[in-house]
Write an enzyme that holds these catalytic residues in place. Structure first.
Site, PDB file in Angstrom:
ATOM      1  N   GLU A 115       0.782  -1.338  -0.205  1.00 23.51           N
ATOM      2  CA  GLU A 115       0.169   0.038   0.081  1.00 23.51           C
ATOM      3  C   GLU A 115       0.850   1.190  -0.094  1.00 23.51           C
ATOM      4  OE1 GLU A 115      -3.132  -1.094  -1.016  1.00 23.51           O
ATOM      5  OE2 GLU A 115      -2.897   1.010  -0.748  1.00 23.51           O
TER       6      GLU A 115
HETATM    7  C1  FAD Z   1       2.331  -9.719   0.042  1.00 19.55           C
HETATM    8  C2  FAD Z   1       2.161  -8.686  -0.864  1.00 19.55           C
HETATM    9  C3  FAD Z   1       0.838  -8.212  -1.087  1.00 19.55           C
HETATM   10  C4  FAD Z   1       0.914  -7.134  -2.285  1.00 19.55           C
HETATM   11  N1  FAD Z   1      -0.797  -6.686  -2.588  1.00 19.55           N
HETATM   12  C5  FAD Z   1      -0.771  -5.901  -3.674  1.00 19.55           C
HETATM   13  C6  FAD Z   1      -1.912  -5.739  -4.303  1.00 19.55           C
HETATM   14  O1  FAD Z   1      -2.946  -6.458  -4.008  1.00 19.55           O
HETATM   15  N2  FAD Z   1      -1.998  -4.912  -5.303  1.00 19.55           N
HETATM   16  C7  FAD Z   1      -0.735  -4.432  -6.086  1.00 19.55           C
HETATM   17  O2  FAD Z   1      -1.152  -3.741  -7.068  1.00 19.55           O
HETATM   18  N3  FAD Z   1       0.409  -4.513  -5.152  1.00 19.55           N
HETATM   19  C8  FAD Z   1       0.378  -5.455  -4.204  1.00 19.55           C
HETATM   20  N4  FAD Z   1       1.771  -5.407  -3.415  1.00 19.55           N
HETATM   21  C9  FAD Z   1       2.812  -4.642  -4.133  1.00 19.55           C
HETATM   22  C10 FAD Z   1       3.402  -3.568  -3.169  1.00 19.55           C
HETATM   23  O3  FAD Z   1       2.401  -2.633  -3.123  1.00 19.55           O
HETATM   24  C11 FAD Z   1       4.637  -3.148  -3.562  1.00 19.55           C
HETATM   25  O4  FAD Z   1       5.461  -4.328  -3.198  1.00 19.55           O
HETATM   26  C12 FAD Z   1       5.137  -1.966  -2.980  1.00 19.55           C
HETATM   27  O5  FAD Z   1       4.391  -0.854  -3.366  1.00 19.55           O
HETATM   28  C13 FAD Z   1       6.498  -1.598  -3.370  1.00 19.55           C
HETATM   29  O6  FAD Z   1       6.957  -1.750  -4.467  1.00 19.55           O
HETATM   30  P1  FAD Z   1       8.123  -2.619  -4.693  1.00 19.55           P
HETATM   31  O7  FAD Z   1       8.065  -3.932  -4.224  1.00 19.55           O
HETATM   32  O8  FAD Z   1       8.540  -2.673  -6.464  1.00 19.55           O
HETATM   33  O9  FAD Z   1       9.339  -1.741  -4.150  1.00 19.55           O
HETATM   34  P2  FAD Z   1      10.177  -0.583  -4.960  1.00 19.55           P
HETATM   35  O10 FAD Z   1       9.420   0.268  -5.622  1.00 19.55           O
HETATM   36  O11 FAD Z   1      11.299  -1.318  -5.807  1.00 19.55           O
HETATM   37  O12 FAD Z   1      10.806  -0.156  -3.507  1.00 19.55           O
HETATM   38  C14 FAD Z   1      12.250  -0.509  -3.034  1.00 19.55           C
HETATM   39  C15 FAD Z   1      12.681   0.296  -1.923  1.00 19.55           C
HETATM   40  O13 FAD Z   1      12.957   1.468  -2.540  1.00 19.55           O
HETATM   41  C16 FAD Z   1      12.235   2.595  -1.837  1.00 19.55           C
HETATM   42  N5  FAD Z   1      11.742   3.431  -2.701  1.00 19.55           N
HETATM   43  C17 FAD Z   1      11.153   3.317  -4.259  1.00 19.55           C
HETATM   44  N6  FAD Z   1      10.940   4.470  -4.694  1.00 19.55           N
HETATM   45  C18 FAD Z   1      11.192   5.442  -3.748  1.00 19.55           C
HETATM   46  C19 FAD Z   1      11.025   6.747  -3.909  1.00 19.55           C
HETATM   47  N7  FAD Z   1      10.588   7.542  -4.913  1.00 19.55           N
HETATM   48  N8  FAD Z   1      11.528   7.667  -2.632  1.00 19.55           N
HETATM   49  C20 FAD Z   1      11.818   6.978  -1.817  1.00 19.55           C
HETATM   50  N9  FAD Z   1      11.944   5.539  -1.583  1.00 19.55           N
HETATM   51  C21 FAD Z   1      11.882   4.835  -2.596  1.00 19.55           C
HETATM   52  C22 FAD Z   1      10.908   2.055  -1.378  1.00 19.55           C
HETATM   53  O14 FAD Z   1      10.454   2.881  -0.130  1.00 19.55           O
HETATM   54  C23 FAD Z   1      11.515   0.690  -0.726  1.00 19.55           C
HETATM   55  O15 FAD Z   1      12.167   0.528   0.256  1.00 19.55           O
HETATM   56  C24 FAD Z   1       1.620  -6.547  -2.788  1.00 19.55           C
HETATM   57  C25 FAD Z   1       3.131  -6.861  -2.393  1.00 19.55           C
HETATM   58  C26 FAD Z   1       3.329  -7.842  -1.612  1.00 19.55           C
HETATM   59  C27 FAD Z   1       4.856  -8.271  -0.903  1.00 19.55           C
END
Ligand code: FAD
Length: 586
Positions: free
Chosen positions: A431
């Site tokens: 989220e």
């Molecule tokens: C169990 C689970 C359930 C989920 N359910 C859903 C769902 O129902 N629907 C859906 O669409 N998604 C879902 N997600 C996805 C989830 O919302 C994302 O994993 C999350 O938004 C982070 O994206 P990412 O994993 O690509 O991490 P990244 O975006 O790659 O982030 C990695 C790190 O970099 C940091 N970072 C990235 N960009 C920035 C920035 N601009 N400024 C500062 N820090 C930054 C982040 O804070 C984090 O610490 C789910 C994920 C999991 C693991």
């Protein structure tokens, strides 16, 4: 250890912190009163305790699995989903025009806290459906509302939220899923990952809300549209038709919440319809995300409450060493100051996080009856990232303390303490990660002039000024006043830096969110302590329990609020040192 629904704590917070009584029989909630509040909380507590909590360990050990293209949920979950729908829990806060009960969000969040505490993996399923209800309610056409909302509200169908793609997580501008016009509708092609409860057989149909790009879409976030893509097509008469080509093609193996099927979803020219206007999907999705972000904050409170209950029970049972507090030679570990402090601070932080989430919810409810120049909307918007991030950090912290209180047994799966820790860890990630929440807070929510922050600070100051406190509150009040002053200084500093050094604002974002959460947490505990003192003075209620509210506020003021100055120093340190820390130098 059996789960105990924290009804007394929730009822107290709803009254002392949010003043929910103001909503009784108000124009927006004409049927809502104290009897309904008690009845809803009691019934939610029963569902959480009797049906959801006993499935928590089963869900963790069995998990969900994908067999021959079908998602199979853990034993007992299909029946629990049915019981949830039959009880009308999916539509607690939904519009009565679509079959909902139209109750306040604050009450809904209190009920959901218990569902998350009892079984977080389960409670994700209605949480996502509720977010879909919000999005359709605000952005659907009258036809879409009439066709889809009653089924979601009744819980006969469930909803999902499809944003994430392998290359597009925090940065949704990178998403590539395509939508092409096809007759009256659209066809969607692309892959989504990590989709919570993305597929399952427990309901007759699933409505996927999907972000995708139209062929003429501008690049970036302005080119994203929102679509509704049903698992089974729905006729204009509501009858289910053919299976749509939106399928779960994989399930993730996760650290926790094993019973929640986290799906890789393949959309292969799947039929869909547009929700809202073309290219404005992200705005529509924000409605959904705001609702879901508060719900995830509440999840942090729920998992913390569960972990705390378990740790307390263990600490009262386990005997080790002589107690310096009681002198007992073979004392329960609860009687060692270090253990008691871990538990009491956990409890204080749970109450603070609960209060912050409920304040956020009541700001949303009261907008519907107040004529306030948008102040409550600003407050809700400002509090949402704090409720999400601060409360989910508390969830992890308290679950970790719960493992620590168990000693070695905390690291062993059979006590269940480890599951709470594993489950809690996802909430600061999804989220919008907590880092993204902090960026949102110092960016959009603070704005150029920090109005929402200053309004909140002034309100806390007025509360302190306009109440008469007993002398034994003074030390803690000074700590809150100092925290408030650090919060104000930090807000002014960030606003000053915004136009001239945006890197400083980014670097200070997480510390600012923590500072804001710590101080608002202190404020909600003070509100509770004040009500407790008044009730003690008038001989109304359980004096020992009420005194506990005062002692928890004092403990929080002594152990949490003094960090405010350090956080302010950290915020003001800016980005300069970070800039010099290149990969070569690390
Ligand atoms: C169990 C689970 C359930 C989920 N359910 C859903 C769902 O129902 N629907 C859906 O669409 N998604 C879902 N997600 C996805 C989830 O919302 C994302 O994993 C999350 O938004 C982070 O994206 P990412 O994993 O690509 O991490 P990244 O975006 O790659 O982030 C990695 C790190 O970099 C940091 N970072 C990235 N960009 C920035 C920035 N601009 N400024 C500062 N820090 C930054 C982040 O804070 C984090 O610490 C789910 C994920 C999991 C693991």
């Amino acid at each position: 250890m059996t789960f105990r629904a924290p009804l007394k704590d929730l009822t107290f917070s709803l009254s002392a912190v949010t003043g929910i009584e103001r909503l009784y029989q108000s124009p927006a909630f004409p049927d809502f009163d104290a009897d309904i509040l008690d009845a809803v909380l009691d019934a939610a507590g029963d569902l959480a305790t009797d049906i959801l909590a006993p499935l928590n360990r089963i869900g963790d050990s069995e998990g969900a699995r994908l067999e021959n293209g079908q998602v199979i949920v853990a034993s007992g979950f299909t029946e629990a989903v049915a019981a949830f729908a039959d009880g009308g829990w999916s539509g607690l806060g939904a519009d009565p025009a679509h079959g909902g009960q139209g109750l306040p969000k604050a009450l809904e969040m209190a009920a959901y806290e218990m569902f998350h505490a009892a079984n977080m993996a389960f409670a994700l399923y209605p949480t996502l459906s509720q977010a879909a209800i919000e999005a359709l309610h605000h952005h659907g056409t009258e036809r879409q509302k009439a066709l889809y909302l009653p089924k979601l509200v009744s819980g006969e169908w469930s909803g999902t939220m499809n944003l994430t793609e392998p290359q597009a997580g925090s940065d949704l501008a990178l998403l590539t899923t395509q939508a092409v016009p096809d007759g009256d509708g659209y066809r969607i092609t692309g892959q989504k990952i990590f989709i919570t409860w993305g597929d399952h057989e427990t309901r007759d149909n699933i409505l996927h809300l999907v972000l995708a790009r139209l062929p003429d879409a501008p690049a970036g976030t302005r080119g994203i549209s929102l679509f509704l893509c049903p698992k089974y097509m729905v006729g204009e008469d509501g009858a289910l038709g053919v299976r749509n080509s939106a399928h779960a093609v994989g399930l993730e193996h996760k650290l926790g919440i094993h019973a929640s099927p986290t799906c890789v979803m393949a959309f292969e020219s799947a039929q869909a319809e547009l929700i809202g206007k073309p290219h404005q999907g992200l705005m529509a999705m924000f409605t959904m995300m705001n609702a879901a972000r508060l719900a995830v904050g509440v999840q942090g409170v729920g998992i913390a409450e569960r972990a705390y209950q378990q740790a307390l029970s263990y600490a009262l049972d386990r005997k080790q060493g002589k107690s310096i507090l009681t002198g007992e030679a073979k004392a329960p570990i609860f009687d060692h100051p270090d253990v008691r402090l871990m538990l009491a601070l956990s409890k204080a932080k749970i109450e603070a996080a609960r209060g912050i989430c409920l304040l956020t919810a009541i700001a949303s409810d009261e907008q519907r009856i107040a004529d306030d120049d948008g102040k409550l909307k600003r407050r809700e918007d400002f509090l949402v990232p704090i409720a999400k991030a601060w409360s989910t950090d508390v969830g992890v912290e308290v679950a970790s303390a719960g493992v620590q209180v168990h000693g070695g047994m905390g690291f062993i799966e059979e006590t269940g303490a480890a599951q709470h820790y594993r489950d809690a860890r996802i909430a600061p990630i999804y989220e919008g990660t907590n880092g993204i929440q902090a960026g949102d807070l110092v960016g959009r929510k603070l704005g150029d002039d920090g109005t929402a922050a200053f309004e909140l600070i002034r309100d806390v100051e007025s509360f302190i000024k306009n109440n008469h406190f007993p002398e034994d509150f003074y030390t803690s009040l000074r700590a809150l006043a100092a925290g408030l002053s650090a919060f104000e200084d930090a807000t002014q500093w960030l606003i000053k830096q915004k136009p001239i050094a945006p890197g400083d604002v980014s670097a200070g974002a997480t510390a600012y969110l923590k500072l804001a959460g710590d101080v608002i947490g202190g404020y909600v505990l003070l509100k509770g302590a004040m009500v407790a003192q008044t009730r003690i003075d008038s001989g109304d209620g359980d004096a020992a329990w009420l005194q506990g509210r005062i002692n928890l506020w004092q403990l929080y003021a002594a152990h949490v609020l003094p960090h405010a100055d350090a956080l302010l120093t950290s915020i003001r340190s800016g980005v300069t040192v970070l800039e010099s820390l290149t990969p070569d130098s690390l």
